[in-house]
Structures are given as structure tokens and as C-alpha cells.
Design a protein around this motif. Sequence first.
Motif, mmCIF file in Angstrom:
data_model
loop_
_atom_site.group_PDB
_atom_site.id
_atom_site.type_symbol
_atom_site.label_atom_id
_atom_site.label_comp_id
_atom_site.label_asym_id
_atom_site.label_seq_id
_atom_site.Cartn_x
_atom_site.Cartn_y
_atom_site.Cartn_z
ATOM 1 N N LYS A 219 -1.628 -2.064 7.970
ATOM 2 C CA LYS A 219 -2.068 -1.208 9.073
ATOM 3 C C LYS A 219 -0.932 -0.317 9.539
ATOM 4 O O LYS A 219 -1.148 0.878 9.848
ATOM 5 C CB LYS A 219 -2.579 -2.075 10.231
ATOM 6 N N LEU A 220 0.296 -0.858 9.583
ATOM 7 C CA LEU A 220 1.444 -0.030 9.965
ATOM 8 C C LEU A 220 1.623 1.101 8.961
ATOM 9 O O LEU A 220 1.866 2.260 9.353
ATOM 10 C CB LEU A 220 2.718 -0.877 10.026
ATOM 11 N N TYR A 221 1.475 0.787 7.696
ATOM 12 C CA TYR A 221 1.615 1.823 6.662
ATOM 13 C C TYR A 221 0.567 2.916 6.835
ATOM 14 O O TYR A 221 0.901 4.118 6.800
ATOM 15 C CB TYR A 221 1.493 1.201 5.268
ATOM 16 N N LEU A 255 7.108 -7.293 2.780
ATOM 17 C CA LEU A 255 5.732 -6.844 2.534
ATOM 18 C C LEU A 255 5.651 -5.317 2.557
ATOM 19 O O LEU A 255 4.909 -4.710 1.784
ATOM 20 C CB LEU A 255 4.791 -7.441 3.585
ATOM 21 N N LEU A 256 6.426 -4.714 3.443
ATOM 22 C CA LEU A 256 6.439 -3.249 3.537
ATOM 23 C C LEU A 256 7.110 -2.629 2.310
ATOM 24 O O LEU A 256 6.653 -1.606 1.787
ATOM 25 C CB LEU A 256 7.176 -2.834 4.814
ATOM 26 N N ILE A 257 8.169 -3.261 1.844
ATOM 27 C CA ILE A 257 8.863 -2.776 0.651
ATOM 28 C C ILE A 257 7.906 -2.707 -0.534
ATOM 29 O O ILE A 257 7.898 -1.731 -1.296
ATOM 30 C CB ILE A 257 10.067 -3.683 0.324
ATOM 31 N N ILE A 259 4.788 -2.232 -0.607
ATOM 32 C CA ILE A 259 3.844 -1.119 -0.518
ATOM 33 C C ILE A 259 4.446 0.131 -1.168
ATOM 34 O O ILE A 259 3.815 0.790 -2.001
ATOM 35 C CB ILE A 259 3.484 -0.828 0.953
ATOM 36 N N TYR A 260 5.675 0.453 -0.798
ATOM 37 C CA TYR A 260 6.307 1.666 -1.327
ATOM 38 C C TYR A 260 6.681 1.505 -2.806
ATOM 39 O O TYR A 260 6.694 2.494 -3.551
ATOM 40 C CB TYR A 260 7.517 2.034 -0.471
ATOM 41 N N LYS A 261 6.968 0.278 -3.228
ATOM 42 C CA LYS A 261 7.182 0.051 -4.658
ATOM 43 C C LYS A 261 5.888 0.260 -5.432
ATOM 44 O O LYS A 261 5.902 0.785 -6.556
ATOM 45 C CB LYS A 261 7.721 -1.358 -4.891
ATOM 46 N N ASP A 262 4.757 -0.131 -4.834
ATOM 47 C CA ASP A 262 3.457 0.112 -5.474
ATOM 48 C C ASP A 262 3.214 1.614 -5.645
ATOM 49 O O ASP A 262 2.726 2.068 -6.690
ATOM 50 C CB ASP A 262 2.333 -0.499 -4.629
ATOM 51 N N LEU A 263 3.549 2.377 -4.621
ATOM 52 C CA LEU A 263 3.357 3.822 -4.704
ATOM 53 C C LEU A 263 4.181 4.419 -5.846
ATOM 54 O O LEU A 263 3.699 5.280 -6.590
ATOM 55 C CB LEU A 263 3.752 4.469 -3.371
ATOM 56 N N LEU A 264 5.404 3.938 -6.005
ATOM 57 C CA LEU A 264 6.233 4.412 -7.113
ATOM 58 C C LEU A 264 5.658 3.983 -8.461
ATOM 59 O O LEU A 264 5.671 4.746 -9.423
ATOM 60 C CB LEU A 264 7.664 3.879 -6.960
ATOM 61 N N GLU A 297 13.456 7.437 -0.434
ATOM 62 C CA GLU A 297 14.132 7.489 0.855
ATOM 63 C C GLU A 297 13.560 6.447 1.817
ATOM 64 O O GLU A 297 14.302 5.807 2.571
ATOM 65 C CB GLU A 297 14.000 8.895 1.455
ATOM 66 N N LYS A 298 12.252 6.291 1.787
ATOM 67 C CA LYS A 298 11.619 5.304 2.663
ATOM 68 C C LYS A 298 12.004 3.879 2.245
ATOM 69 O O LYS A 298 12.261 3.020 3.096
ATOM 70 C CB LYS A 298 10.104 5.497 2.642
ATOM 71 N N LEU A 299 12.046 3.637 0.948
ATOM 72 C CA LEU A 299 12.488 2.331 0.470
ATOM 73 C C LEU A 299 13.924 2.049 0.912
ATOM 74 O O LEU A 299 14.251 0.937 1.343
ATOM 75 C CB LEU A 299 12.393 2.267 -1.061
#
Length: 333
Positions: A219-221, A255-257, A259-264, A297-299
Motif C-alpha cells: 500500500k505504501l508503494y 519487503l519494500l526492497i 518490490i523495487y527489485k521486482d520492477l527491475l 536510486e530508490k533501491l
Amino acid sequence: MTWEEFENIQPVAATLLKNSIRRSRMAHAYLFEGGRGTGKKEAAQLLAKTLFCLQPADDFFPCESCSNCLRISHGTHPDVHLVEPDGLSIKKEQIKALQQEFSKRAVESKRKLYMIADAEKMSTGAANSLLKFLEEPNPGTTAVLMTTQLHRILPTILSRCQVVSFKPVPPAILKQQLIEGGVSPDLAPLLSHMTSHLEEALELSNDEWFAQARKIVLKLYTTLSKSPSRAMVFLQEAWFGHFKEKNQLDLGLDLLIWIYKDLLSIHLGKQEDVVYPDQLNLFSADLLSCSPRSLAEKLAAILDAKKKLGANVNQQLLMEQLVLNLQGGTVFV
């Protein structure tokens, strides 16, 4: 655990032990070292069965059904002993009792085997007693020490053991084990990356706090990507009330990390690597508005927050600064 399973999970360790047995070049003492959940105890038990089995297949593989295999499985074989911490440590008296037991003639064969779990927890007295035992091993005796902290083992003990390293269980194997254990295919990939310990992963799969944590992080993402102005409000409304302790916040950042790894991963065409498979469509759509550089950058911002968390900074200020960092830097393409 079977030899086939052992070879799948720990190919190097399995090959080393198998070759030693088949060539009759077994060491009198082994030290299995590696993280929790890497199969050290199961491998020690498999080694015991291999040595004691009454009717092995191909003169090697334990049958799992003879009296020796069954008693080893149940911890009741008279010539196979397991020493575990009594409270917070393994005490000198426990090693003395083991020595006395092993000074006797083997009950059913010429061989004896003992296993010491959490060997790093031996008291100084226990370690010194074991050292004497290792220096003058009884014929036919095999020792298997197990530790998650190799650096805490006395160098004098280390020098008398053949070290066998156990690596973290590959996520693909753990994921399959979790699915076979009844965990949802949507949750198993994430759990297999959060830990390499099967039992710990299974506990997390049934943990209501963890399930809610996953929802809040997602939800934060989505709040950051769809309505950045509400992200600070969301922290107050949901995040801080759930991630109260330092270890909880650290897990939330993990858990947030992912998410951004999935995007990559999706950007690189590796959809099979995502750990949030139920979010694949959402993540794929979001990639239309950001670049790999912005994701990197977000990671980096999240990893920096984890580092600062370890330095005991104020957790609320840490998250507020992270949200500000994650709101900026998006590069539209």
C-alpha cells in the motif's frame, strides 16, 4: 533427508561427504558450518544412517526402514548420540558424560557417532574437554560438530576437524518446498527470499502480522506511485502503528526492497524472478513511467535507510526522510 535431496540443496557438501565414505577416507571429526536452515542437522543424521544402515541400497544409500535407520530417526540408537545446549550453553558435564559413554564398547557394532549441535555454545570447560576427546579419538568414532558461527569455535578444535560449509538453500528449491507444504504460490517466492530456513518460512506464512506487513508495504508503494502527497499521511495512519520495533521496521524495509527489485526484474524481462507474482500486472504498468536509473536510486535510498537503522537513528524520522527520497527522483521516459 535423502542423498538426492542433500545433493540438490548442498551439492558441494554432499559430494565431499559421499566421496569420503565411498573411498573409506572419512575424517574422525567434521565441523558442519553454515546458517540456520541449511540442513546441517539433517545431513548429520543422514551420515549416521549411511554408516549404520543394515541393508543399504547399492552398498551406500540408507534404506530408511531397518531398525538402525528408524532408531536414528527417532534418536534412540545406542551408538549414535546428540548433544545440544542445556539452557544457554553446552556444559562441561555434558561432554564428560559423552566421553564416559564413548569409553564403553559400542553396543551393537564397532562404530560410534556423536553430534554436537550449536557447538559455538560450548562453555570453556566443555570446549577443553572436547579438545582432549578430539586429540585422542577412539577407533571407529566419528564426531560431527555443527555451528552457525564458525568464528566462535576454538582454533584448536577447528584444526582437528574437517570443515564442511553449508550454503543458504537456493530460493527456487525453498519455494518449491513451501508450495509442496501448502503455501500459496503468490507468497512462496517472497518467503523463499526472506529466509533460507524452511521452518521459519512456514511460520511466516501463517503469521498474521507478516501478512498485514506485506499489505501495508504494498500500500505504501502504490500510495507513493499514485498519490505521493498522501504518503506521509499513510505513515501516520498505518505504517508506524504496525512497524513498531526496530526488527519489524528492518523487515518492512526488506519487503519494500523486493518490490523495487521486482520492477527491475520485469524491466530486464525476467518475470519468472519476481517475488510478488500477484502484483505482476501492476508493476508492469508502473514501468511505463519510470526508468531503471530511478529504480536503482530508490533501491539505494532504501538500503541507506537500512544502514542508518542499524546506527539507531530515530525510526519515525528515518521513514519520513525515506518517503521524501522515494517521492523524488522519478525519471519519466
